[in-house]
Design an enzyme around this catalytic site. Structure first.
Site, PDB file in Angstrom:
ATOM      1  CB  CYS A   1      -7.180  -4.367  -5.809  1.00  0.00           C
ATOM      2  SG  CYS A   1      -8.599  -5.435  -5.990  1.00  0.00           S
ATOM      3  CG  HIS A   2      -5.066  -9.869  -7.739  1.00  0.00           C
ATOM      4  ND1 HIS A   2      -5.767  -9.220  -8.753  1.00  0.00           N
ATOM      5  CD2 HIS A   2      -4.028 -10.501  -8.329  1.00  0.00           C
ATOM      6  CE1 HIS A   2      -5.170  -9.482  -9.908  1.00  0.00           C
ATOM      7  NE2 HIS A   2      -4.106 -10.245  -9.676  1.00  0.00           N
TER       8      HIS A   2
ATOM      9  CD  GLU B   1      -1.496 -11.732 -11.534  1.00  0.00           C
ATOM     10  OE1 GLU B   1      -0.637 -11.064 -10.906  1.00  0.00           O
ATOM     11  OE2 GLU B   1      -2.605 -11.277 -11.840  1.00  0.00           O
TER      12      GLU B   1
ATOM     13  CG  ASN C   1     -10.540  -2.547  -8.098  1.00  0.00           C
ATOM     14  OD1 ASN C   1     -11.079  -1.989  -9.043  1.00  0.00           O
ATOM     15  ND2 ASN C   1      -9.734  -3.583  -8.244  1.00  0.00           N
TER      16      ASN C   1
ATOM     17  CE1 TYR D   1      -3.938  -2.145   0.361  1.00  0.00           C
ATOM     18  CE2 TYR D   1      -2.631  -3.291   2.010  1.00  0.00           C
ATOM     19  CZ  TYR D   1      -3.735  -3.239   1.172  1.00  0.00           C
ATOM     20  OH  TYR D   1      -4.616  -4.276   1.156  1.00  0.00           O
TER      21      TYR D   1
END
Length: 146
Positions: free
Chosen positions: A112-113, A139, A104, A81
Site C-alpha cells: 500500500c506504500h 525500491e 491493509n 488511488y
C-alpha cells in the site's frame, strides 16, 4: 506478525503496534513466519522485489479486491488511488479504495506504500509518511533527496 493455516494474516510496522490482548486460542509458533522473515530480510537488503509467502488477509470482499490489486503494482513503481479503482473495475470508488488501502493488514508485503496522490505527493501511510518515503526510496521509485 500473525498467520493462520492459510497464510500471513497480519504484519504491522512498529509504529502501528497496539497493545491488543492476546486471544487465548492463539498459538505461539515460529513455523509460518520463518519464510516470511527470510523474504523481508531479502526485501530490505534489496535482493527481493516480489514476495511469494502465502497470504490470508481478513476483510470485506471489496477490501480484498483492493489488496489484490495492490500486489500487482510492480516494485519500483507507484500508482494513484484512481488507478487502483480502475484496476478493480470500479472507477468511482476512489475514496473507498483509499479507505481499504488504509485498512491493509499486511504492511510492506501488500504494498500500500506504493499508492501516492494523483498529484504525485506522498499521502498518508499507517507507518507514517517518513516510513512510506523510506520504502519508496528503497525500491527506487522516489528520489533519494525527497
Amino acid at each position: 506478525m500473525l498467520a493462520n493455516e492459510h497464510g500471513i494474516t497480519g504484519l504491522t510496522l512498529a509504529s502501528q503496534r497496539e497493545d491488543d490482548d492476546v486471544d487465548p486460542d492463539w498459538l505461539l509458533t515460529q513455523e509460518p513466519f520463518i519464510e516470511c522473515c527470510y523474504q523481508l530480510d531479502a526485501y530490505f537488503s534489496g535482493s527481493l522485489t516480489r514476495f511469494t509467502v502465502p497470504l490470508a488477509p481478513q476483510g470485506t470482499e471489496f477490501q480484498k479486491q483492493v489488496w489484490t490489486a495492490l500486489r500487482s503494482v510492480p516494485y519500483g513503481e507507484t500508482c494513484s488511488y484512481k488507478a487502483i479503482a480502475e484496476a478493480i473495475s470500479n472507477p468511482k470508488a476512489v475514496r473507498a479504495v483509499g479507505a481499504a488501502n488504509g485498512k491493509n493488514p499486511i504492511a510492506i508485503i501488500v504494498p500500500c506504500h506504493r499508492v501516492i496522490g494523483a498529484d504525485g505527493k506522498l499521502t498518508g501511510y499507517a507507518g507514517g509518511v517518513e516510513m512510506k518515503a523510506f520504502l519508496l526510496k528503497l525500491e527506487g521509485s522516489l528520489a533519494a533527496d525527497c
